[in-house]
Design an enzyme around this catalytic site. Structure first.
Site, PDB file in Angstrom:
ATOM      1  N   ASP A  92      50.145  39.833  41.811  1.00 28.52           N
ATOM      2  CA  ASP A  92      48.704  39.424  41.661  1.00 28.52           C
ATOM      3  C   ASP A  92      48.747  37.800  41.235  1.00 28.52           C
ATOM      4  O   ASP A  92      49.936  37.288  40.924  1.00 28.52           O
ATOM      5  CB  ASP A  92      48.196  39.948  40.401  1.00 28.52           C
ATOM      6  CG  ASP A  92      48.886  39.768  39.216  1.00 28.52           C
ATOM      7  OD1 ASP A  92      50.105  39.977  39.080  1.00 28.52           O
ATOM      8  OD2 ASP A  92      48.162  39.205  38.021  1.00 28.52           O
ATOM      9  N   GLU A 156      49.660  40.542  36.018  1.00 29.11           N
ATOM     10  CA  GLU A 156      50.465  39.815  35.051  1.00 29.11           C
ATOM     11  C   GLU A 156      49.517  38.612  34.747  1.00 29.11           C
ATOM     12  O   GLU A 156      49.327  38.208  33.463  1.00 29.11           O
ATOM     13  CB  GLU A 156      51.720  39.373  35.556  1.00 29.11           C
ATOM     14  CG  GLU A 156      52.386  38.548  34.738  1.00 29.11           C
ATOM     15  CD  GLU A 156      52.219  37.148  34.503  1.00 29.11           C
ATOM     16  OE1 GLU A 156      52.620  36.384  33.382  1.00 29.11           O
ATOM     17  OE2 GLU A 156      51.464  36.397  35.452  1.00 29.11           O
TER      18      GLU A 156
END
Length: 451
Positions: A92, A156
């Site tokens: 991500d 994250e």
């Protein structure tokens, strides 16, 4: 002296690495599904899963984590009796911010001036590629000498804790003798560095309300309590005159005794405008690695364009507080919330809500894995000794893994050196760093297995 066979293999794989990073960067995998389609993150997760399957990984799975995102897991068994190493990265990315400010499209990997530009190129899709390169180089040179687990996180950057909660609920999944977190970076391009400490963080949303609704500033301004003005006052209370973070009850005088960060270098890396002072006191390393730091991430209030002459009834802000090792993030959250409530003026109604948290981290740099990494980095970066640095950012999973597996050694390396400008516009990765760190990781796995 001829290059190490591992280095020769990685060099030959770099065109493939660029092509793969191009594919991976193209996914708009921002784990904020109010802004970006969930399908983009799911497509990126599937890309990683397919890459692991192609390398012979077993038990490859898309793990549905409690925050609504997916982490990708795979296991590559090694020789009988070999240690297990967990390799971590995340697929991500941060939002691209102002796309018009990018010199080239943020989700198109573009080569310019010897660097590859694109959102996630360094943080941390490049980390995924780094792990793949290291494993491919080992397979081409006698095989992977350890058992390998790979975990690629899907949220994250959002700090929503999905993988941490999943790991806590499935404690056997990520067990390993050593964990390599590929989400840090060298202190400077060409200077091999392991990150030995991370600041933790907390995110708090602050809401201030003073009126039932907005009022005409001519008719009521001067006596009617302005929620936006109250918010400005309380936010200003979070800083001392020199800009140091000031939260009631939270100390901020720790010092950093490792690698130092020269102020001139920091000003250049941070692109501080001429004549603008740095904030805080102490060394730069003290301020960014050893002390708390508050940042106002956003404010909800009327934009300048289209604003009306009104006294604002409500205003909100999102506040980040980074906390250094030695400070409990949960306790820091309580202190921050109490400070905000105590410093809100005029009896305004105030509400605070914690929306994210991660604990700080300090590694044991005396472990055998660190000795193996020092040897590996010395070979991958001829003439350079491995350095130890702190990092002001947070990787909440580190503390979760340290708590779950107290005997595991945890190392932090990666591609996010200062020139990478992670989280900013025009993020980029140095292909030379990707190549050398992939060599270093492969050599580390060999040396660690031999130990």
């Amino acid at each position: 002296m001829s290059p190490h066979p591992i280095a020769e293999t990685v060099a030959s794989l770099m065109p493939r690495a660029k092509a793969e990073l191009t594919e991976l960067v193209a996914f708009k995998s921002v784990a904020d599904f109010a802004q970006f389609p969930k399908s983009e993150s799911e497509a990126a997760a599937n890309w990683v899963a397919n890459a692991l399957r192609a390398e012979g990984f077993q038990d490859v799975a898309l793990l549905d984590t409690p925050d609504g995102t997916q982490s990708v897991y795979g296991f590559l068994p090694g020789p009988e009796g070999a240690p297990t190493v967990l390799l971590y990265a995340h697929y991500d990315v941060q939002p691209p911010l102002d796309e018009a400010a990018w010199a080239t499209p943020p989700f198109e990997l573009t080569e310019r001036d010897g660097r590859w530009y694109g959102r996630g190129s360094a943080d941390c899709k490049g980390g995924v590629i780094m792990h793949l390169l290291a494993l491919r180089a080992l397979k081409a040179n006698g095989g992977v000498p350890v058992s390998v687990k790979v975990i690629a996180e899907g949220s994250e950057e959002q700090g929503t804790g999905g993988l941490e909660r999943y790991a806590e609920d499935h404690p056997d999944l990520l067990t390993a003798d050593t964990i390599v977190i590929g989400d840090a970076g060298n202190f400077r391009v060409g200077l091999p560095t392991v990150t030995s400490t991370l600041r933790g963080m907390t995110l708090v949303r602050l809401s201030v309300d003073t009126l039932e609704g907005n009022l005409h500033s001519g008719q009521f301004g001067g006596a009617a309590p302005d929620a936006l003005a109250a918010l400005v006052r309380v936010l200003d209370s979070l800083r001392a005159e020199d800009g140091s973070t000031k939260v009631d009850g939270l100390t901020g005088d720790a010092v950093w005794d490792g690698l130092q960060y020269e102020e001139a270098d920091f000003r250049k890396d941070a692109k501080v405008l001429d004549g603008v002072q740095l904030i805080g006191e102490g060394t730069v390393a003290d301020r960014i690695w050893a002390r708390p730091a508050v940042t106002v991430l956003g404010i909800d209030c009327p934009p300048v364009v289209g604003a009306t002459p009104s006294v604002q009834a409500s205003a909100r802000a999102l506040i980040s507080l980074r906390v250094p090792p030695g400070v409990d993030a949960a306790e820091a959250t309580k202190l921050l919330q109490a400070h905000l409530e105590a410093h809100t003026p005029w009896g305004a109604r105030v509400h605070t809500e914690q929306i994210g948290q991660g604990q700080p981290f300090r590694a044991d740099t005396t472990s055998p894995a660190y000795a193996a990494m020092a040897e590996a980095m010395g070979e991958a970066y001829p003439g350079q000794e491995m350095q130890y640095a702190g990092q002001g950012g947070s990787i909440p999973l580190c503390n979760t893994l340290a708590a779950l597996y107290p005997r595991a050694e945890i190392l932090l390396i990666g591609l996010s050196e200062p020139e990478a400008q992670i989280h900013a516009v025009n993020e980029s990765v140095s292909p030379e760093e990707l190549e050398r760190l992939s060599v270093a990781e492969a050599l580390f796995l060999q040396k660690y297995a031999a130990r």
